[in-house]
Design an enzyme around this catalytic site. Structure first.
Site, PDB file in Angstrom:
ATOM      1  CE  LYS A 117      -3.706   2.144   2.764  1.00  0.00           C
ATOM      2  NZ  LYS A 117      -4.496   2.009   4.016  1.00  0.00           N
ATOM      3  CB  SER A 161      -7.627   3.707   3.508  1.00  0.00           C
ATOM      4  OG  SER A 161      -6.762   3.156   4.500  1.00  0.00           O
ATOM      5  CB  SER A 216      -7.787   1.063   6.433  1.00  0.00           C
ATOM      6  OG  SER A 216      -8.422   2.294   6.636  1.00  0.00           O
TER       7      SER A 216
END
Length: 467
Positions: free
Chosen positions: A80, A156, A180
């Site tokens: 990420k 996220s 997330s």
């Protein structure tokens, strides 16, 4: 090599060991899949194909000599774009981050992957600074659902979830400050684990403080256990990191659920309106846990919704992470982020400490709850994936993403391990997630129970058709 996008990391490693296929073949297949899905799904901010193939060739030579490096040699992974990856800009989904940085350091979890020979395919999308439960940003655009591109992948860590779901690498590193990892895992039908806070070191420290965790996003609990065996060790750059784990999470998977005391809370005592299809899928999975030997009791934790305290902590973090920006640079931010950072900047130290008091009391109550129950089971989310490009479902009446994530953020406040396991789908074929929560430091129990569901055939479900 399309078929090499299907195996788990465990299966890839078995194949390398047996000489069935090579890290280069697996990496090329994952890169081709990543390139194929990118135009429609938008899971990546960048692919590092040249570097990935170079690392894969080095891994292939090590396997040829019978000298693999560590536990993940040659396995394709993604990261990420919140976590530092040496040699690649980490822009955190923001136009306000200068790409002309040094970018010469790995985050602790990334460093452990590098030491164990993993092959980095690239960086995955995130909303700006990971601030919300869906994945879109002014910098990177909208990340879409692997089953239905008209819908959100969640967030996220939405790019990581979509990449894993579609076979662009079996492993990804996500971050979880309020759900997330678990939110997009539930929406996209994969496994996501938020470990106990401090189990996976984090550097640089998150502006969202001790709400923020790093965790595995995978297609099985066994892969997540293997990944946690690699990344779950202390790093001197994180003063809050835990000591090494007492044993291997992979070796602990075989324990099953027989004899475990499981509390099943369908709606947190009626506080949450859960869609019938979600409730039914989760209940069926809980019934399977009972059939596997767990002692299941339908009961609720002593948990009142801590959303206002969470907002105080979260919005303060948003103010802190953007504090250094000049006013004209703040105009580049996502409008929702600008709104919550302005609110966070107005809180006083006493407001913040009052929220910490709520958090500590919640942690105490959950600690007492786990004196009686080994695991808590809830839905991960009360809904399935909604339209892409929106922070909240249309017509829901929610103002912020926390309105539709009441099962996830409380356990960031308590720092407990929590995972989302895919357990079915709704009438539209959209995945449903079940959440497993254990007492702090009992990540092994979460992984054991999840693995039992996979072994029993409850969890895997269907895979989306590649874009």
């Amino acid at each position: 090599m399309t078929e090499l996008t299907e195996p788990t990391a465990v299966r890839l490693l078995d194949g390398y060991r047996a000489g069935e296929f090579s890290p280069v073949e697996a990496t090329r297949a994952a890169l081709r899949r990543a390139e194929a899905i990118q135009p429609e799904v938008n899971a990546f901010v960048r692919l590092t194909a040249e570097d990935a193939l170079e690392r894969a060739r080095e891994s292939e030579e090590r396997w040829r000599r019978g000298e693999p490096r560590g536990l993940l040699d040659g396995v394709p992974v993604t990261v990420k774009d919140i976590l530092l990856l040496r040699g690649a800009p980490t822009l955190r989904g923001s136009k306000a981050v200068d790409p002309a940085g040094r970018w010469d350091e790995d985050a602790p979890s990334v460093a452990r992957l590098r030491e164990h020979g993993a092959v980095f395919l690239g960086k995955t999308t995130t909303p700006e600074y990971g601030w919300k439960g869906v994945t879109d940003s002014p910098l990177s655009g909208v990340t879409r659902h692997p089953y239905d591109p008209a819908r959100t992948a969640g967030g996220s860590s939405g790019g990581s979830a979509a990449a894993v779901a579609l076979g662009a690498g079996p492993l990804s590193l996500g971050t979880d400050g309020g759900g997330s990892v678990r939110i997009p895992a539930a929406f996209c039908g994969i496994f996501g684990l938020k470990p106990t806070y401090g189990r996976v070191p984090l550097y640089p420290a998150s502006a969202f403080g001790t709400l923020a965790h790093v965790g595995p996003m995978t297609r099985s609990a066994a892969d997540a256990a293997l990944l946690l065996d690699v990344i779950g060790h202390p790093d001197s750059r994180d003063w809050s990191a835990l000591a090494p784990p007492p044993g291997s999470y992979t070796e602990g998977l075989a324990g099953g659920v027989r004899g475990l005391r499981v509390a099943y809370s369908p709606s947190l005592g009626g506080q949450v309106a859960v869609r019938p299809a979600v409730a039914a899928a989760v209940r069926r999975a809980v019934e399977r846990l009972a059939e596997l030997g767990a002692y299941v009791t339908e009961t609720d934790p002593d948990l009142t919704d801590p959303v206002e305290a969470f907002h105080t902590l979260w919005f303060s973090g948003a103010a802190r992470v953007t504090q250094h920006l000049a006013p004209h640079r703040r105009e580049l931010l996502d409008p929702g982020l600008r709104e919550i950072r302005a609110r966070g900047a107005r809180y006083s130290a006493l407001d913040y400490l009052a929220a910490v008091d709520v958090r500590m009391d919640l942690g105490r109550r959950m600690g007492r709850f786990h004196d009686t129950y080994d695991l808590l089971v809830t839905p991960t989310l009360p809904i399935t994936a909604f339209e892409a490009g929106a922070e909240v479902p249309k017509g829901s009446g929610h103002r912020r993403w926390t309105g539709w994530t009441p099962f996830t953020y409380p356990f960031n406040m308590t720092q407990q391990p929590a995972a989302s396991v895919p357990v079915g789908s709704d009438a539209d074929g959209l995945p449903v997630g079940l959440q497993l929560v254990a007492a702090r430091h009992r990540d092994d129990l979460v992984l054991r129970a999840a693995h039992a569901l996979y072994e029993a055939g409850v969890a895997p479900g269907s895979r989306p058709t590649p874009a």
